[in-house]
Scaffold this motif. Structure first.
Motif, PDB file in Angstrom:
ATOM      1  N   ALA A 147      35.395 -45.360 -67.531  1.00  5.63           N
ATOM      2  CA  ALA A 147      34.751 -46.656 -67.546  1.00  5.63           C
ATOM      3  C   ALA A 147      35.492 -48.005 -67.334  1.00  5.63           C
ATOM      4  N   TYR A 148      34.901 -48.792 -66.646  1.00  7.67           N
ATOM      5  CA  TYR A 148      35.815 -50.036 -66.232  1.00  7.67           C
ATOM      6  C   TYR A 148      34.509 -51.249 -66.702  1.00  7.67           C
ATOM      7  N   ARG A 149      34.737 -52.112 -67.486  1.00  6.67           N
ATOM      8  CA  ARG A 149      33.748 -53.272 -67.627  1.00  6.67           C
ATOM      9  C   ARG A 149      34.324 -54.353 -66.880  1.00  6.67           C
ATOM     10  N   GLU A 160      29.153 -56.008 -65.158  1.00  4.51           N
ATOM     11  CA  GLU A 160      28.970 -54.836 -64.490  1.00  4.51           C
ATOM     12  C   GLU A 160      30.073 -53.823 -64.899  1.00  4.51           C
ATOM     13  N   THR A 161      29.365 -52.509 -65.342  1.00  4.68           N
ATOM     14  CA  THR A 161      30.489 -51.308 -65.729  1.00  4.68           C
ATOM     15  C   THR A 161      30.440 -50.116 -64.592  1.00  4.68           C
ATOM     16  N   SER A 217      31.646 -46.541 -63.573  1.00  6.92           N
ATOM     17  CA  SER A 217      31.923 -45.365 -64.554  1.00  6.92           C
ATOM     18  C   SER A 217      31.815 -44.049 -63.878  1.00  6.92           C
ATOM     19  N   ARG A 224      40.442 -47.191 -75.635  1.00  7.53           N
ATOM     20  CA  ARG A 224      40.222 -48.557 -75.234  1.00  7.53           C
ATOM     21  C   ARG A 224      41.562 -49.290 -74.785  1.00  7.53           C
ATOM     22  N   GLU A 273      38.501 -54.325 -68.986  1.00  9.08           N
ATOM     23  CA  GLU A 273      38.363 -53.284 -70.208  1.00  9.08           C
ATOM     24  C   GLU A 273      37.941 -52.150 -69.625  1.00  9.08           C
ATOM     25  N   SER A 274      38.559 -50.998 -70.254  1.00 11.56           N
ATOM     26  CA  SER A 274      38.401 -49.460 -69.821  1.00 11.56           C
ATOM     27  C   SER A 274      38.640 -48.859 -71.053  1.00 11.56           C
TER      28      SER A 274
END
Length: 248
Positions: free
Chosen positions: A188-190, A195-196, A198, A157, A169-170
């Motif tokens: 993944a990138y939020r 929205e995420t 991925s 993270r 956040e990834s």
């Protein structure tokens, strides 16, 4: 490589935007740039967004090959990108009808080759594009280090600063097939909106002894095995497996 072309990390323009933020100019590209100083021509497989070739472009013949059109679109619009010929293609089958003084494949792109058949085809392509005195170099993570164990959500993270999305956040997640050495991982990138974005990627970890046998059968000779991009010789516990070689 079909697998990479279908991977959203390389094919979705919004995910491609994050690629250079986490994979910028580093020890691998600096080492290869030094090798390229005396090369009359350079061919880069798995060129991605073109960071390496655009960074050293100076009028010499340079070609970047990648299976992902979204990555190549970024490459074409880089500063000095117009000095490089960008080609969409698969290292397992492409034949340009040209030979080069230096053939590179960095960023662990070699690990996108998931079977021995894929590796053999890629090595044949490298051999087909080398001049008699040309050199090739690529990198693969050493499976003995089990780097994938740090690709869990808890361990991976992080926060990525994006010019448009701000702080994002990834994290990664991972599954391993110990028998084949194939590691499947999620990136993944939020976004702040909730929205995420991925993608799921697959790469293969191959040990140095097995790789050496495949290289020898491809009609290639290794002059030195490196264990990192600073130039240290390969040892069993090294982070990287980096063959630097030529035609037999």
């Amino acid at each position: 490589m079909r697998e990479q072309e279908d991977d959203r990390l390389y094919s979705d323009p919004r995910l491609v935007d994050f690629y250079d933020l986490e994979n910028g100019w580093g020890q691998d590209t600096r080492y290869c740039a030094e090798l390229a100083r005396t090369a009359g021509s350079v061919l880069d497989f798995g060129c991605g967004t073109g960071l390496f070739l655009a960074g050293i472009a100076d009028g010499r013949p340079m070609v970047g090959v990648d299976p992902a059109s979204a990555m190549l679109e970024v490459a074409r619009h880089r500063t000095n990108g117009e000095q490089v010929r960008w080609v969409e293609g698969d290292i397992r089958s492409i034949r340009l009808g040209e030979r080069f003084d230096l053939v590179t494949m960095t960023g662990h792109a070699f690990q996108c080759l998931l079977t021995d058949a894929d590796v053999k085809a890629a090595l044949a392509t490298i051999a087909a594009h080398l001049t008699p005195s040309g050199q090739f170099i690529f990198d693969s993570r050493n499976p003995a280090r089990r780097e994938w164990e740090g690709w869990t959500p808890e361990a991976s993270r992080r926060t990525v600063a994006h010019p448009d999305y701000g702080k994002v956040e990834s994290w990664n997640d991972v599954a391993v097939d110990e028998e084949t050495g194939v590691v499947c991982y999620e990136t993944a990138y939020r976004l702040a909106s909730g929205e995420t974005l991925s993608s799921r990627s697959s790469i293969r970890f191959i040990d140095q002894a097995h790789l050496a046998g495949l290289i020898a059968r491809a009609g290639l000779v290794i002059d030195v095995w490196l264990g990192d991009w600073i130039g240290a010789p390969f040892e069993p516990g090294c982070k990287e497996i980096i063959p630097l070689g030529r035609l037999a």
